[in-house]
Design an enzyme around this catalytic site. Structure first.
Site, PDB file in Angstrom:
ATOM      1  CE  LYS A  29      42.471   5.160  35.911  1.00 23.41           C
ATOM      2  NZ  LYS A  29      41.652   4.478  36.955  1.00 23.41           N
ATOM      3  NE  ARG A  76      43.563  -0.987  33.138  1.00 25.69           N
ATOM      4  CZ  ARG A  76      42.669  -0.015  32.955  1.00 25.69           C
ATOM      5  NH1 ARG A  76      42.813   0.852  32.002  1.00 25.69           N
ATOM      6  NH2 ARG A  76      41.640   0.060  33.757  1.00 25.69           N
ATOM      7  NE  ARG A 100      32.292   4.280  36.512  1.00 20.75           N
ATOM      8  CZ  ARG A 100      33.563   3.958  36.269  1.00 20.75           C
ATOM      9  NH1 ARG A 100      34.434   4.904  35.994  1.00 20.75           N
ATOM     10  NH2 ARG A 100      33.953   2.713  36.320  1.00 20.75           N
ATOM     11  NE  ARG A 109      32.906   1.471  32.958  1.00 21.86           N
ATOM     12  CZ  ARG A 109      34.127   1.954  33.132  1.00 21.86           C
ATOM     13  NH1 ARG A 109      34.368   3.258  32.977  1.00 21.86           N
ATOM     14  NH2 ARG A 109      35.131   1.166  33.446  1.00 21.86           N
ATOM     15  NE  ARG A 143      36.845  -2.054  36.495  1.00 18.13           N
ATOM     16  CZ  ARG A 143      36.035  -1.025  36.740  1.00 18.13           C
ATOM     17  NH1 ARG A 143      34.826  -1.238  37.196  1.00 18.13           N
ATOM     18  NH2 ARG A 143      36.439   0.197  36.515  1.00 18.13           N
TER      19      ARG A 143
END
Ligand code: AP5
Length: 209
Positions: free
Chosen positions: A13, A88, A122, A155, A166
């Site tokens: 996203k 969300r 990432r 992160r 998550r």
């Protein structure tokens, strides 16, 4: 144009929003980025949410909705926006309906196996916010941001236990929004496999420009 980007963590996203922001000339508003800025700047809100983000749980609706309400009232959001990571929950979606009339809700669809590979690789730059991937989109110099020369970080919520949590939180709390927006005729499904260029081309084709 008023857009919501919906989809599981790591579906791309933020990566596609960076392209869409330039193309459609509208601000990219990521609730995750807003929370991370508060944490970086040591604000009271930042201290309140830091542990929640680290675990991969959701920040309470009341806090999140107020933060978004304030951001959407800024001048640059009046002509349009890309809301990335909000809403969300159904309660957040109901609150958003009172704030703005959406044009599309873009649902990024991706298999869990690919999601995990994307999240685990990432790396991000804390100051420029630029997103990399160690295999799919590496920086020019290993571990260093192309623009700022700063060291890239992973992160906290991209570590294995947080990724697992998550994905569970997404299934329980966010997945129901697909039906919510489909029933309103706002949902556009986008296959999020392939390169960012390919995914962005699909988005433009679906939105018609
Ligand atoms: P947030 O920052 O919104 O995290 P997220 O939704 O889990 O989304 P991500 O940023 O992890 O993934 P993405 O889909 O943007 O993927 P990306 O483009 O980076 O939220 C973080 C936390 O904040 C939440 O857990 C929660 O605690 C809190 N929060 C935020 N909003 C909230 C809300 N509304 N309510 C309550 N709490 C909230 O891509 C991932 C990787 O894949 C990158 O390395 C990238 O380079 C790579 N990649 C991307 N696209 C491709 C591609 N096409 N091919 C190959 N690699 C790709």
């Amino acid at each position: 144009m008023k857009l919501v980007f919906l989809g599981p963590p790591g579906a791309g996203k933020g990566t596609i929003a960076a392209r869409a922001r330039e193309h459609y000339q509208i601000p990219h508003i990521s609730t995750g980025d807003l929370f991370r800025t508060h944490i970086k700047e040591h604000t009271p809100l930042g201290s309140e949410v830091e542990a929640i983000l680290g675990r991969g749980d959701l920040v309470p609706d009341a806090i999140t909705v107020e933060m978004v309400r304030e951001r959407l009232s800024a001048d640059d959001a009046q002509r349009g926006f890309i809301l990335d990571g909000f809403p969300r929950t159904i309660a957040q979606a109901d609150a958003l309906a009172q704030m703005a009339r959406l044009d599309y809700v873009v649902n990024f669809v991706l298999d869990e196996e690919v999601i995990i590979a994307r999240l685990s690789g990432r790396r991000v730059c804390k100051s420029t916010g630029r997103i990399y991937h160690i295999l799919y989109d590496p920086p020019k110099v290993d571990g260093i941001d192309d623009e700022s020369g700063e060291v890239l970080i992973q992160r906290d919520d991209d570590k294995p236990e947080a990724i697992h949590n998550r994905l569970l939180v997404y299934q329980r709390q966010t997945f129901p929004l697909i039906g919510y927006y489909r029933s309103m005729g706002l949902l556009v499904d986008i296959d999020a496999k392939g390169t960012p260029l390919e995914v962005f081309a699909r988005l433009k084709a679906e939105l018609g420009f």
